[in-house]
Design a protein around this motif. Sequence first.
Motif, PDB file in Angstrom:
ATOM      1  N   UNK A 156      -8.534   5.881  15.640  1.00 56.06           N
ATOM      2  CA  UNK A 156      -8.793   6.520  14.357  1.00 56.06           C
ATOM      3  C   UNK A 156      -7.501   6.532  13.541  1.00 56.06           C
ATOM      4  N   UNK A 157      -7.522   5.908  12.366  1.00 52.20           N
ATOM      5  CA  UNK A 157      -6.370   5.918  11.473  1.00 52.20           C
ATOM      6  C   UNK A 157      -6.712   6.819  10.295  1.00 52.20           C
ATOM      7  N   UNK A 158      -6.013   7.941  10.202  1.00 48.79           N
ATOM      8  CA  UNK A 158      -6.382   8.994   9.257  1.00 48.79           C
ATOM      9  C   UNK A 158      -5.310   9.145   8.175  1.00 48.79           C
ATOM     10  N   UNK A 159      -5.704   9.083   6.895  1.00 45.90           N
ATOM     11  CA  UNK A 159      -4.752   9.370   5.825  1.00 45.90           C
ATOM     12  C   UNK A 159      -4.757  10.860   5.467  1.00 45.90           C
ATOM     13  N   UNK A 160      -3.583  11.419   5.245  1.00 46.17           N
ATOM     14  CA  UNK A 160      -3.462  12.812   4.797  1.00 46.17           C
ATOM     15  C   UNK A 160      -2.475  12.796   3.631  1.00 46.17           C
ATOM     16  N   UNK A 161      -2.979  12.967   2.421  1.00 46.14           N
ATOM     17  CA  UNK A 161      -2.151  12.852   1.221  1.00 46.14           C
ATOM     18  C   UNK A 161      -2.230  14.151   0.425  1.00 46.14           C
ATOM     19  N   UNK A 162      -1.073  14.720   0.138  1.00 43.82           N
ATOM     20  CA  UNK A 162      -1.038  15.935  -0.687  1.00 43.82           C
ATOM     21  C   UNK A 162      -1.548  15.640  -2.095  1.00 43.82           C
ATOM     22  N   UNK A 163      -2.149  16.621  -2.687  1.00 42.40           N
ATOM     23  CA  UNK A 163      -2.623  16.461  -4.057  1.00 42.40           C
ATOM     24  C   UNK A 163      -1.453  16.476  -5.040  1.00 42.40           C
ATOM     25  N   UNK A 186       1.475  11.631   3.496  1.00 47.57           N
ATOM     26  CA  UNK A 186       2.402  11.551   2.355  1.00 47.57           C
ATOM     27  C   UNK A 186       2.456  12.920   1.699  1.00 47.57           C
ATOM     28  N   UNK A 187       3.673  13.459   1.528  1.00 40.98           N
ATOM     29  CA  UNK A 187       3.837  14.782   0.943  1.00 40.98           C
ATOM     30  C   UNK A 187       5.122  14.823   0.122  1.00 40.98           C
ATOM     31  N   UNK A 188       5.179  15.769  -0.783  1.00 36.18           N
ATOM     32  CA  UNK A 188       6.337  15.883  -1.667  1.00 36.18           C
ATOM     33  C   UNK A 188       7.265  16.980  -1.192  1.00 36.18           C
ATOM     34  N   UNK A 189       8.548  16.643  -1.074  1.00 37.42           N
ATOM     35  CA  UNK A 189       9.560  17.609  -0.686  1.00 37.42           C
ATOM     36  C   UNK A 189      10.212  18.163  -1.959  1.00 37.42           C
ATOM     37  N   UNK A 213       4.719   3.605  -8.878  1.00 32.79           N
ATOM     38  CA  UNK A 213       3.832   3.539  -7.710  1.00 32.79           C
ATOM     39  C   UNK A 213       3.129   4.877  -7.523  1.00 32.79           C
ATOM     40  N   UNK A 214       1.832   4.804  -7.323  1.00 33.41           N
ATOM     41  CA  UNK A 214       1.053   5.993  -6.951  1.00 33.41           C
ATOM     42  C   UNK A 214       1.049   6.082  -5.427  1.00 33.41           C
ATOM     43  N   UNK A 215       1.674   7.099  -4.838  1.00 27.70           N
ATOM     44  CA  UNK A 215       1.750   7.178  -3.372  1.00 27.70           C
ATOM     45  C   UNK A 215       0.387   7.172  -2.690  1.00 27.70           C
ATOM     46  N   UNK A 216      -0.616   7.788  -3.326  1.00 32.00           N
ATOM     47  CA  UNK A 216      -1.954   7.829  -2.732  1.00 32.00           C
ATOM     48  C   UNK A 216      -2.544   6.427  -2.629  1.00 32.00           C
ATOM     49  N   UNK A 217      -2.360   5.624  -3.670  1.00 32.87           N
ATOM     50  CA  UNK A 217      -2.850   4.241  -3.646  1.00 32.87           C
ATOM     51  C   UNK A 217      -2.083   3.425  -2.603  1.00 32.87           C
ATOM     52  N   UNK A 218      -0.799   3.667  -2.509  1.00 30.81           N
ATOM     53  CA  UNK A 218       0.022   2.966  -1.524  1.00 30.81           C
ATOM     54  C   UNK A 218      -0.476   3.244  -0.102  1.00 30.81           C
ATOM     55  N   UNK A 219      -0.781   4.498   0.190  1.00 32.99           N
ATOM     56  CA  UNK A 219      -1.298   4.870   1.509  1.00 32.99           C
ATOM     57  C   UNK A 219      -2.651   4.201   1.756  1.00 32.99           C
TER      58      UNK A 219
END
Length: 400
Positions: free
Chosen positions: A265-272, A309-312, A242-248
């Motif tokens: 307003x529904x805003x996506x914020x996805x880490x690169x 979505x971000x990576x820990x 799964x690509x998290x960016x596509x999932x979001x």
Amino acid sequence: MNDGSPRSGDSRDSSPNVQLSARPSLTGDVLIVDDMATIRMTLARHVRHLGHRVSLAEDGRRAVELLAAQSFDLVLLDIMMPDMDGYAVLEHIKADPHTHEIPVLMISGLDELQSVVRCIKHGADDYLTKPFQLTLLEARIQACLQKKHLWSELKDRYQQLQKLERLRDSLTHMIVHDMRTPLTSLLTGIQTVEAAGVLNELQRECLEMSIAGGQVLLAMINDLLDISKMEDGSMHLEYSRIDPAVLVEHSIQQVAPLGANCGLNVIPVVDEHLPELVGDADKIRRVLVNLLGNAIKFTPDGGTITLRAQYETESKHTLFSVHDTGEGIPQEAFDRIFEKFGQVETRKAGRKMSSGLGLTFCKMAVEAHGGTIWVQSVLGRGSTFRFTIPAANDPSLVSP
């Protein structure tokens, strides 16, 4: 059965100041364990005189054999015995799941605090020193049997409750499952009418309301069926990369019309460069859609909802969060909102927060992936739901 009154020739203490419990006397199967034949037979005579059925063991090992062969309601256990003493027998009784419920009354010539404490710590129900008063012996036997009776009654009621719960869940599952097909047909028919021709404003509004309500009901049915499958272990996750960016992106697309209708307003914020996930894409997407739907429902017009979505790096988990600017959730309700049918009243006229199914599904789906879900909220300042999904699950789970 003994009624507590003294008999002719009875050696028991007949002091008028001694009164037994007003509860009815109970009888049971009693195991007497003592290495001294005289004490063993004396105890047996008195216990039989009280109406109980008696078995005898001359040492600890014989006691263990009898406990394995038949059931008892009470054990009268001497401490000082050769080879296997009363402490060892007591430990054996309390360690065995088949016997740990049996009350144990320790009888010993030692009137020492240390001995009493040791017995209690190992699970003894009472302690009596030799020579014993018969009235006291009778009272303590009755107290132990009463405890065993209450425990057995509680266990029986618990088993009956479990049986009723299984019956209820089975009936609920059957009814809900049978509701899904006609509801799907109804929604299809309404959507066909909507697309069949020109409608006036009132007709279109009524159809849109019907479709929206039907979709909410269908989502509740699907959540309930999936929760039941997760509870009984019959649901299996369909793993894929799964690509998290596509999932979001897909999750936001699904709720975008609802957010727009509410002026949100529904805003996506996805880490690169987020790493791929290995999991059930449909289940994780439904978790995100449920959380976004709740946020939309409880955020006033003009508010903002952020899906991040971000990576820990440290935990090697992908962290998803849904933040809203709504009315918030009281802290004491943080755990309850994830329970099945657990509802929380908001401050606005005691309005209930959802059916209590969506968040239960979210919790179970996330935990099935090895993740964790939790909420942070301040009343009047919004809420943030967060959950983690391991970024590097077992690649062998992915179908070729």
